[in-house]
Design a protein around this motif. Structure first.
Motif, PDB file in Angstrom:
ATOM      1  N   ARG A 285       0.817  -1.214   0.000  1.00 48.07           N
ATOM      2  CA  ARG A 285       0.000   0.000   0.000  1.00 48.07           C
ATOM      3  C   ARG A 285       0.852   1.266   0.000  1.00 48.07           C
ATOM      4  O   ARG A 285       0.531   2.258  -0.645  1.00 48.07           O
ATOM      5  CB  ARG A 285      -0.890  -0.048   1.236  1.00 48.07           C
ATOM      6  N   TYR A 286       1.946   1.224   0.763  1.00 55.69           N
ATOM      7  CA  TYR A 286       2.758   2.442   0.901  1.00 55.69           C
ATOM      8  C   TYR A 286       3.921   2.505  -0.084  1.00 55.69           C
ATOM      9  O   TYR A 286       4.350   3.577  -0.490  1.00 55.69           O
ATOM     10  CB  TYR A 286       3.283   2.549   2.345  1.00 55.69           C
ATOM     11  N   LEU A 287       4.458   1.324  -0.436  1.00 58.01           N
ATOM     12  CA  LEU A 287       5.642   1.336  -1.309  1.00 58.01           C
ATOM     13  C   LEU A 287       5.291   1.237  -2.799  1.00 58.01           C
ATOM     14  O   LEU A 287       6.098   1.571  -3.650  1.00 58.01           O
ATOM     15  CB  LEU A 287       6.561   0.162  -0.938  1.00 58.01           C
ATOM     16  N   GLY A 288       4.077   0.754  -3.094  1.00 54.13           N
ATOM     17  CA  GLY A 288       3.701   0.486  -4.485  1.00 54.13           C
ATOM     18  C   GLY A 288       3.897   1.657  -5.422  1.00 54.13           C
ATOM     19  O   GLY A 288       4.571   1.539  -6.453  1.00 54.13           O
ATOM     20  N   VAL A 289       3.333   2.810  -5.051  1.00 49.22           N
ATOM     21  CA  VAL A 289       3.411   3.976  -5.947  1.00 49.22           C
ATOM     22  C   VAL A 289       4.852   4.512  -6.033  1.00 49.22           C
ATOM     23  O   VAL A 289       5.348   4.758  -7.146  1.00 49.22           O
ATOM     24  CB  VAL A 289       2.403   5.069  -5.534  1.00 49.22           C
ATOM     25  N   PRO A 290       5.570   4.667  -4.890  1.00 48.99           N
ATOM     26  CA  PRO A 290       6.969   5.115  -5.024  1.00 48.99           C
ATOM     27  C   PRO A 290       7.825   4.162  -5.858  1.00 48.99           C
ATOM     28  O   PRO A 290       8.667   4.605  -6.635  1.00 48.99           O
ATOM     29  CB  PRO A 290       7.470   5.148  -3.569  1.00 48.99           C
ATOM     30  N   ILE A 291       7.586   2.850  -5.728  1.00 43.74           N
ATOM     31  CA  ILE A 291       8.370   1.898  -6.533  1.00 43.74           C
ATOM     32  C   ILE A 291       8.049   2.096  -8.014  1.00 43.74           C
ATOM     33  O   ILE A 291       8.947   2.102  -8.863  1.00 43.74           O
ATOM     34  CB  ILE A 291       8.097   0.442  -6.087  1.00 43.74           C
ATOM     35  N   PHE A 292       6.761   2.299  -8.304  1.00 45.09           N
ATOM     36  CA  PHE A 292       6.367   2.552  -9.698  1.00 45.09           C
ATOM     37  C   PHE A 292       7.089   3.798 -10.225  1.00 45.09           C
ATOM     38  O   PHE A 292       7.641   3.803 -11.330  1.00 45.09           O
ATOM     39  CB  PHE A 292       4.844   2.744  -9.776  1.00 45.09           C
ATOM     40  N   ALA A 293       7.102   4.863  -9.381  1.00 43.25           N
ATOM     41  CA  ALA A 293       7.749   6.109  -9.804  1.00 43.25           C
ATOM     42  C   ALA A 293       9.240   5.880 -10.062  1.00 43.25           C
ATOM     43  O   ALA A 293       9.791   6.355 -11.067  1.00 43.25           O
ATOM     44  CB  ALA A 293       7.549   7.182  -8.732  1.00 43.25           C
ATOM     45  N   LEU A 294       9.883   5.113  -9.183  1.00 42.99           N
ATOM     46  CA  LEU A 294      11.316   4.845  -9.352  1.00 42.99           C
ATOM     47  C   LEU A 294      11.594   4.053 -10.635  1.00 42.99           C
ATOM     48  O   LEU A 294      12.535   4.352 -11.373  1.00 42.99           O
ATOM     49  CB  LEU A 294      11.833   4.039  -8.155  1.00 42.99           C
ATOM     50  N   ILE A 295      10.753   3.050 -10.870  1.00 41.07           N
ATOM     51  CA  ILE A 295      10.939   2.234 -12.077  1.00 41.07           C
ATOM     52  C   ILE A 295      10.775   3.104 -13.328  1.00 41.07           C
ATOM     53  O   ILE A 295      11.571   3.024 -14.265  1.00 41.07           O
ATOM     54  CB  ILE A 295       9.950   1.036 -12.084  1.00 41.07           C
ATOM     55  N   MET A 296       9.749   3.963 -13.321  1.00 45.53           N
ATOM     56  CA  MET A 296       9.531   4.806 -14.493  1.00 45.53           C
ATOM     57  C   MET A 296      10.673   5.815 -14.668  1.00 45.53           C
ATOM     58  O   MET A 296      11.072   6.116 -15.794  1.00 45.53           O
ATOM     59  CB  MET A 296       8.180   5.543 -14.390  1.00 45.53           C
ATOM     60  N   LEU A 297      11.185   6.315 -13.540  1.00 42.80           N
ATOM     61  CA  LEU A 297      12.325   7.239 -13.620  1.00 42.80           C
ATOM     62  C   LEU A 297      13.510   6.542 -14.298  1.00 42.80           C
ATOM     63  O   LEU A 297      14.163   7.105 -15.184  1.00 42.80           O
ATOM     64  CB  LEU A 297      12.698   7.723 -12.215  1.00 42.80           C
TER      65      LEU A 297
END
Lengths: 671, 88
Positions: free
Chosen positions: A282-294
């Protein structure tokens, strides 16, 4: 003389045909089942001086009316009167194969189970308690390896024994009391007529809602039984008999294997589970997505822009030089040289130069899709989307929209909630599509060469953020109500295949190349004509037709910091196709050729500052979508009003955000 | 098994075949069978995500990219919802 008929029944890929070959050798003949084109294989074998007839039935997972193979197998077993059935079971997949076995036992025919491909199961360290299986199923179980003809003699011996021993097969499966009660009720109704099938089996199939059985009762004109059945369904139509019956069969199959089939201890928590625990958190999902896209954008810019892009740019520039020399050599007229060099090479060529960036981006996105990550990304966004009044499926449309907004909007067709469909359609144009990449790339190369990936990431992120903000506003103001609920499949992670990744990339890049050769070429040609006319005006000057139009609209963009006529015209040229923005700038700045490096990058450095470049990129990200997207909005909403709404509102939002960026940037002292 | 699969899908909000197999202690092949049965009986419905524009723009250069299914999605049908409510 035939001493008995044996039917071979089994799931597809259970080795049934190999077993048939092992039993019958060359004594085979092939025909068709009556009325269909499905192959019917028959054969013979001899055992202890007696001849036996073997029929290989089509492979099927169950006996019912859901496929031609099922119908053929069921019909033959029920009406063909084989003396015994050899049920061929793939030992490695015994739980699944036992579903069919259960149905065979329910029919009440004599059955011998050939536990085939036992060697494959052995390799996987699966062990079987054969006497235990025989006891639970109540039938002989013979391990076989049909491909090596191992166990065949024993199978024949046990089959012939079972055929002649007079033991009746017992149905070991009892359903819950309600189902059994209904089976009894229907069985009594069916026993009144002379059915060619076992009454209990027919009653079961009726409870399962098997349409084939209903039809057969009608065909045989068993009206009395049909009336009882119709009365029954008047009171029980909403009950889940079919599910209960199927579930009970699976439960029976599971019970049979408990204690009789021993598999090596498998890791209960798979690698997929372990990865998912973090990635879908719930908390890491979106930041991980952002990091992968970066990371994706960084790699896109490094490999596609810095390495491959510059190489292609130098080739196109060399081609331009060669073309110019050649045209001068053949004494081509001045206008033709200007058209080919300024219009085509500098205009269309400026677009083509950015193909490597698009290639690398779609290779990387294809890798993420094929690995199973994109499904997780959509799942992670689902909760956030719901809070904004949208369903997570909108995020899938947004991901598709990154390639091209048109399919992104088309994908909303699968949403059955009108609110979700409309909001998603309205926000998809904020997603940055592949056609806008050349615009960002040239501006990034001009002003932010060391932060290309980061800036690209921020632009894509800004598109998503604006889209989400607008979704919330639309949800509150225009489309109140609840979003529909859906379930996403999270496939197992897998190593992507090169073929899939390349196909995904090509599907996207091909469209880009085709557009460069068609619509972009047409737009640039048309603009080139109005940029060099009238003849009395200097070509590409503010006194040309295009210059005068541009000069008229340019003041509109002054508050956003880019108020020259070329920049204004290029923005409007982007409405037929976004790539034309960069093509138009390439053509209009062609007269300002500067030595060294990419001429367009150099020209843009003369006309923009880092801050105005930023506001121009944001404007191109958000403003009126291209004509193809507007056409799709019109088609999908079936409304001219919503199409004009998208064109105007998106233009206003793009303009507003660009102005805010420029004005705040100026106040903070940026230039 | 079928009711359990439906219950877990309803609870989690997604379908993960490995997770279902682990939780129900059955093989992935059986999970596949269970999902196919639930689909066939109409307890869950599969969205046709890849069919968005196949009829509209077959001549479009982006038609292939468009017709691809990025993520497979399902819905629990009214029939499925009724069963879940009845068994809860």
């Amino acid at each position: 003389m035939n001493s008995g008929t044996i039917a071979l029944v089994g799931n597809p890929n259970s080795g049934k045909t190999t077993l048939f070959n092992a039993l019958t050798g060359s004594n085979q003949y092939v025909g068709n089942w009556p009325g269909v084109t499905v192959e019917k294989k028959e054969g013979k074998f001899e055992f202890e001086g007696k001849k036996y007839h073997v029929i290989d039935l089509p492979g099927t997972y169950s006996l019912g009316a859901y496929s031609e193979d099922e119908v053929i197998a069921s019909d033959y077993i029920l009406t063909g009167n084989p003396d015994i059935i050899i049920n061929v079971v793939d030992a490695g997949n015994i739980e699944r194969n036992l579903y069919l076995t259960t149905q065979l036992l329910e029919i009440g025919k004599k059955v011998v189970l050939a536990l085939n491909m036992i060697d494959e199961a052995d390799k996987r360290k699966i062990e079987f308690d054969i006497p235990g299986l025989e006891q639970k199923l109540g039938i002989p179980v013979v391990p076989t390896i049909a491909s090596k003809e191992i166990g065949i003699k024993e199978l024949i011996k046990r089959t012939v024994e079972a055929m002649n021993n007079g033991v009746v097969t017992k149905n070991p499966l009892r359903y819950n009391d309600t189902i059994e009660h209904h089976i009894d009720h229907l069985t009594k109704a069916l026993e009144k007529v002379n059915l060619p099938y076992p009454a209990r089996w027919t009653a079961l199939k009726l409870l399962e809602g098997d349409t084939g059985i209903f039809q057969k009762l009608k065909d045989y004109q068993y009206f009395e039984a049909l009336k009882d059945i119709e009365d029954f369904y008047k009171y029980h139509s909403q009950e889940n008999f079919e599910l209960e019956i199927i579930d009970s069969r699976y439960a029976f199959a599971h019970w049979v294997t408990e204690g009789t089939v021993h598999r090596p201890e498998e890791e209960v928590i798979t690698l997929t589970d372990k990865i998912d625990k973090i990635i879908t958190s719930r908390y890491l999902g979106v930041p991980i997505f952002a990091l992968i896209m970066l990371l994706v954008f960084q790699l896109t810019f490094k490999i596609g822009g810095d390495i491959l892009g510059e190489y292609l740019a130098s080739i196109i520039e060399s081609l331009g030089g060669l073309a110019e020399t050649f045209l001068a050599y053949i004494n081509a007229p001045g206008w033709l040289i200007a058209f080919i060099i300024d219009g085509i090479i500098n205009g269309v060529g400026a677009v083509i130069e950015f193909i490597p960036i698009i290639v690398v981006l779609y290779l990387l996105l294809g890798f993420l899709e094929d690995s199973g990550y994109m499904a997780r990304a959509a799942y992670v966004w689902d909760e956030l989307m719901r809070r904004l009044g949208l369903q997570g499926k909108a995020f899938i449309s947004m991901i598709i929209g990154f390639g091209c907004n048109v399919p992104g909007i088309m994908s909303t067709r699968t949403m059955d909630n009108q609110k979700d469909k409309m909001i998603t359609t309205l926000i998809i144009p904020f997603m940055s599509c592949g056609a806008k990449l050349p615009i960002y790339s040239v501006f990034i190369a001009a002003f932010f060469p060391n932060h290309g990936g980061l800036l690209l990431f921020l632009l894509y992120a800004l598109g998503i953020i604006i889209g989400l903000i607008m979704a919330k506003i639309y949800s509150k103001a225009l489309f109140p109500g609840k979003s529909s609920y859906f379930i996403m499949e999270l496939p197992s992670y897998r190593m992507p295949t090169l073929k899939n990744i390349l196909r995904n990339m090509w599907d996207n890049v091909y469209g880009f190349i085709e557009r460069a050769g068609t619509i972009i070429f047409a737009v640039i040609t048309l603009l080139w004509v109005v940029a060099v006319l009238p003849v009395s005006a200097a070509p590409y000057s503010e006194f040309s037709i295009l210059g005068r139009i541009g000069t008229f609209i340019a003041p509109l963009f002054k508050p956003a910091g880019f108020g020259t006529w070329q920049e204004a015209v290029a923005l409007f040229a982007g409405i037929p196709a976004k790539e034309a923005v960069i093509g138009t700038l390439g053509m209009l700045y062609a007269g300002e050729y500067l030595e060294g490096g990419n001429f367009l990058v150099n020209a843009i450095q003369q006309h923009f500052t880092p801050l105005t470049a930023l506001s121009y990129m944001v404007m191109t990200l958000l403003y009126t979508p291209c004509a193809a997207v507007l056409g799709t909005v019109k088609k999908e909403t079936n409304s001219r009003k919503w199409t004009i709404f998208v064109a105007l509102v998106n233009f206003a939002i793009g303009w507003l955000v660009a102005v805010i960026i420029f004005q705040i940037g100026s106040l903070l002292g940026f230039s | 098994m079928l009711k359990e699969i439906l219950r877990i899908i309803g609870r989690e909000g997604y379908i993960s075949r490995p997770k279902l197999a682990a939780e129900l202690n059955i093989s992935k092949v059986l999970v596949d069978d269970g999902i196919s049965q639930l689909l066939r009986m109409g307890y869950i419905l599969e969205d046709k995500n890849g069919e968005g524009c196949s009829s509209f723009c077959s001549s479009c250069s982006r038609a292939k990219a468009c017709s691809k299914e990025v993520v497979k999605t399902f819905k629990i049908s009214e029939k499925g919802q009724r069963l879940l409510q009845a068994s809860s």
